[in-house]
Motif scaffolding. Structure first.
Motif, PDB file in Angstrom:
ATOM      1  N   THR A  42      17.128  18.921 -12.518  1.00 46.57           N
ATOM      2  CA  THR A  42      17.708  19.307 -11.224  1.00 46.57           C
ATOM      3  C   THR A  42      18.298  20.715 -11.234  1.00 46.57           C
ATOM      4  OG1 THR A  42      19.858  18.319 -11.809  1.00 46.57           O
ATOM      5  CG2 THR A  42      18.267  16.918 -10.670  1.00 46.57           C
ATOM      6  N   TRP A  44      17.278  23.844 -11.825  1.00 51.03           N
ATOM      7  CA  TRP A  44      16.644  25.024 -11.255  1.00 51.03           C
ATOM      8  C   TRP A  44      16.025  24.796  -9.879  1.00 51.03           C
ATOM      9  CZ3 TRP A  44      18.766  28.548 -13.860  1.00 51.03           C
ATOM     10  CH2 TRP A  44      18.897  28.492 -15.244  1.00 51.03           C
ATOM     11  N   MET A  45      16.153  23.590  -9.323  1.00 52.31           N
ATOM     12  CA  MET A  45      15.527  23.302  -8.035  1.00 52.31           C
ATOM     13  C   MET A  45      16.006  24.262  -6.941  1.00 52.31           C
ATOM     14  SD  MET A  45      13.300  20.917  -8.204  1.00 52.31           S
ATOM     15  CE  MET A  45      12.768  19.576  -9.264  1.00 52.31           C
ATOM     16  N   GLY A  46      17.304  24.474  -6.876  1.00 50.44           N
ATOM     17  CA  GLY A  46      17.846  25.359  -5.856  1.00 50.44           C
ATOM     18  C   GLY A  46      17.473  26.804  -6.073  1.00 50.44           C
ATOM     19  N   THR A 192      23.914  20.393  -8.204  1.00 44.73           N
ATOM     20  CA  THR A 192      22.456  20.401  -8.154  1.00 44.73           C
ATOM     21  C   THR A 192      21.883  18.992  -8.053  1.00 44.73           C
ATOM     22  OG1 THR A 192      22.388  20.494 -10.582  1.00 44.73           O
ATOM     23  CG2 THR A 192      22.224  22.577  -9.387  1.00 44.73           C
ATOM     24  N   SER A 196      19.275  18.767  -4.988  1.00 47.31           N
ATOM     25  CA  SER A 196      17.837  18.653  -5.229  1.00 47.31           C
ATOM     26  C   SER A 196      17.140  17.648  -4.319  1.00 47.31           C
ATOM     27  CB  SER A 196      17.575  18.328  -6.703  1.00 47.31           C
ATOM     28  OG  SER A 196      17.995  19.398  -7.522  1.00 47.31           O
ATOM     29  N   ILE A 199      16.856  19.064  -0.864  1.00 42.95           N
ATOM     30  CA  ILE A 199      15.814  20.084  -0.755  1.00 42.95           C
ATOM     31  C   ILE A 199      14.460  19.436  -0.499  1.00 42.95           C
ATOM     32  CG2 ILE A 199      14.495  21.813  -2.054  1.00 42.95           C
ATOM     33  CD1 ILE A 199      17.078  22.607  -3.433  1.00 42.95           C
ATOM     34  N   TYR A 200      14.162  18.379  -1.265  1.00 43.22           N
ATOM     35  CA  TYR A 200      12.888  17.687  -1.090  1.00 43.22           C
ATOM     36  C   TYR A 200      12.733  17.191   0.347  1.00 43.22           C
ATOM     37  CZ  TYR A 200      11.618  17.481  -6.050  1.00 43.22           C
ATOM     38  OH  TYR A 200      11.238  17.796  -7.328  1.00 43.22           O
ATOM     39  N   SER A 276      11.193  20.448 -14.387  1.00 43.01           N
ATOM     40  CA  SER A 276      11.907  21.031 -13.251  1.00 43.01           C
ATOM     41  C   SER A 276      11.112  22.160 -12.625  1.00 43.01           C
ATOM     42  CB  SER A 276      13.273  21.551 -13.712  1.00 43.01           C
ATOM     43  OG  SER A 276      13.932  22.232 -12.662  1.00 43.01           O
ATOM     44  N   ALA A 280       9.066  21.927  -9.130  1.00 40.37           N
ATOM     45  CA  ALA A 280       9.629  22.788  -8.096  1.00 40.37           C
ATOM     46  C   ALA A 280       8.613  23.799  -7.597  1.00 40.37           C
ATOM     47  CB  ALA A 280      10.868  23.501  -8.630  1.00 40.37           C
ATOM     48  N   THR A 329      21.133  26.442  -1.481  1.00 40.49           N
ATOM     49  CA  THR A 329      20.269  26.945  -2.550  1.00 40.49           C
ATOM     50  C   THR A 329      20.703  28.337  -2.999  1.00 40.49           C
ATOM     51  OG1 THR A 329      18.643  27.904  -1.014  1.00 40.49           O
ATOM     52  CG2 THR A 329      18.288  25.627  -1.709  1.00 40.49           C
ATOM     53  N   SER A 332      23.527  27.768  -5.384  1.00 46.79           N
ATOM     54  CA  SER A 332      23.002  27.304  -6.671  1.00 46.79           C
ATOM     55  C   SER A 332      22.419  28.472  -7.465  1.00 46.79           C
ATOM     56  CB  SER A 332      21.925  26.237  -6.436  1.00 46.79           C
ATOM     57  OG  SER A 332      21.327  25.845  -7.649  1.00 46.79           O
TER      58      SER A 332
END
Length: 495
Positions: A42, A44-46, A192, A196, A199-200, A276, A280, A329, A332
């Motif tokens: 989770t 680096w998703m942002g 995060t 995450s 975001i999805y 990740s 992503a 994001t 993050s």
């Protein structure tokens, strides 16, 4: 790659602490490492789904590649990014050391100060301020939609070169970023983990909207830009995209040990970061192209700023939700790539006077005082400055990886690395400046920047990170490395 981690003991940590190292610079024992596969998944998703990245995809489309090729190139970029992150993060996860000490193991205790300052003291602080300002503009839009009268506060009066509504918006967003930074990795993990999934949901919903608005995937994949650079070689276009994507990670990738030092194991950070970034970027590659092209088709314009597309929506709740996610994001990205490294690097520069939290506060105040809204007013000087700072990080990363894997053979003598700062360290292999590392870095930096000044080498500018990394990596391995060999020998004997 071997993943056997060093069995650090509390006795060793206590010994290093007695040598005047604060807790933020000490290696972490196993019981203090709390980041597993899920946390790295989770993390680096942002940082992938942020506003500048979506805007960059618009630039990729102008290269003349078809939409499907842009998607493929962006997705393949994840292979380079994930390899960079896990390889340069191994020293942190194996020994539990932060970036400041990882850098010292390469450049020496004195030599590490300049690249460390450029990474955490200049690039991180400058980008922290600039990203706060960019995010505050989006926040200003949200506040203006909820409370239109807010935009009229002050009647156009400016303070420090910015309108009162803009200054209030910037201060609020800056404060939110500072709070996340003060919380460090622990707060960031929780942040995060919540962000995450959101975001999805939002990005997935936007992609569905774009597909419907454009009349399906067919029109999107068939989309052509009349003024695109159609004559560019497709292979070169792919390399430009690869370079652009990995250049975004030049700074967080260089200092990734600040996060991998918290890994429960090297295997955990390797698996977590790979999953990740791959997941992503697969999602980002599809969603970014679909949303930007789908929105452009729907509104009959070529619009590559995703915020402008969102502002055109008729649904007020949808606008607020989508804009809020992009704001989160940005927070993050700012935490992982800027304020956390800045906090650690200021601590490394002044270990007797600062700790992580005080380093974050000082960096945050400086980022406010530089008045980033004024820097943004002169885009050319900003990007020349920041591109120069970013260009040095490719060579730095190349030298760091070459040193750790091929010179030190993945062995670091912690007792020598955490030298007694109050004693004569003339015989310590990590003392002073690693001249070979500096020579390789400087030559690679000059070459990677040469395209900016020599017309015949202009192509280097398009792949500057790769040029800098490869040159720094290769030259360092060709230069004498007796000091590093001595370190490896001593470490092996101690084990």
């Amino acid at each position: 790659m071997k993943t056997n981690d060093y069995p650090l003991t509390q006795e060793e940590v206590d010994r290093f602490r007695s040598r005047n190292y604060n807790d933020d610079l000490l290696p972490k024992t196993q019981d203090k490492r709390n980041m597993g596969v899920k946390n790295f998944f989770t993390l680096w998703m942002g940082s992938v789904h942020n506003i500048p990245n979506y805007t960059a995809v618009g630039g990729f489309i102008f290269l003349g590649l078809s939409p499907i090729n842009v998607m493929l190139a962006v997705a393949l970029s994840a292979l380079f990014v994930s390899a960079f992150m896990i390889f340069n993060g191994k020293a942190g996860s194996k020994y539990g050391i932060p970036f400041a000490m990882h850098l010292r193991s390469t450049y020496g205790d004195l030599g590490a100060k300049l690249p460390g300052f450029l990474r955490g003291g200049v690039a991180a602080i400058a980008w922290f301020g600039l990203q706060n300002y960019t995010g505050s503009l989006a926040l200003l839009v949200i506040i203006g939609k909820i409370w239109p009268g807010f935009l009229a506060i002050g009647g156009g009066t400016e303070i420090l070169g910015i309108g009162i509504p803009g200054l209030i918006s910037f201060t609020i967003f800056w404060a939110l970023n500072v709070l996340i930074g003060l919380g460090g990795g622990g707060i960031l993990n929780k942040f995060t983990a919540v962000l995450s999934p959101l975001i999805y949901v939002v990005i997935g919903g936007m992609a569905v909207w774009a597909l419907r608005a454009a009349g399906g995937i067919g029109p999107i994949l068939a989309y052509n830009i009349s003024d695109a650079t159609s004559s560019i070689n497709p292979i070169w276009a792919y390399l430009i995209i690869f370079n652009s994507v990995i250049a975004v990670w030049a700074a967080p990738g260089a200092s990734v040990s600040d996060f991998t030092q918290n890994a429960v194991s090297t295997k955990a950070q390797m698996v977590g970061q790979t999953l990740s970034l791959m997941v992503a970027y697969l999602m980002f590659a599809f969603s970014s192209v679909v949303i930007l092209i789908g929105g452009s088709i729907h509104y009959g314009i070529q619009e590559w700023n995703i915020l402008n597309l969102i502002e055109r929506w008729d649904s007020f709740p949808a606008v607020i939700l989508a804009m809020s996610v992009f704001l989160l994001t940005t927070i993050s990205t700012n935490a992982t790539g800027n304020i956390i490294p800045a906090g650690y690097q200021l601590t490394a520069l002044f270990p007797k006077h600062l700790n992580y939290r005080s380093g974050v506060l000082i960096a945050s105040v400086i980022s406010f005082l530089i008045m980033p809204w004024k820097l943004m007013a002169n885009a050319d000087s900003i990007f020349i400055f920041l591109n120069a700072i970013g260009a040095v990080l490719g060579p730095v990363a190349g030298v760091m990886i070459a040193n750790y894997f091929f010179v030190q053979k993945e062995n670091i003598d912690l007792d020598a690395l955490y030298m007694d700062v109050d004693k004569d360290n003339a015989g310590n292999p990590y003392h002073g400046v690693n001249k070979a590392a500096y020579i390789a870095t400087i030559i690679a930096l000059v070459l990677s920047l040469s395209g900016q000044f020599i017309p015949a080498l202009k192509g280097i500018s398009d792949i500057s990170w790769f040029v800098g990394f490869a040159t720094g990596f290769g030259i360092y391995l060709l230069l004498p490395k007796a000091t590093s060999k001595a370190v490896t020998t001593k470490q092996v004997e101690n084990q």
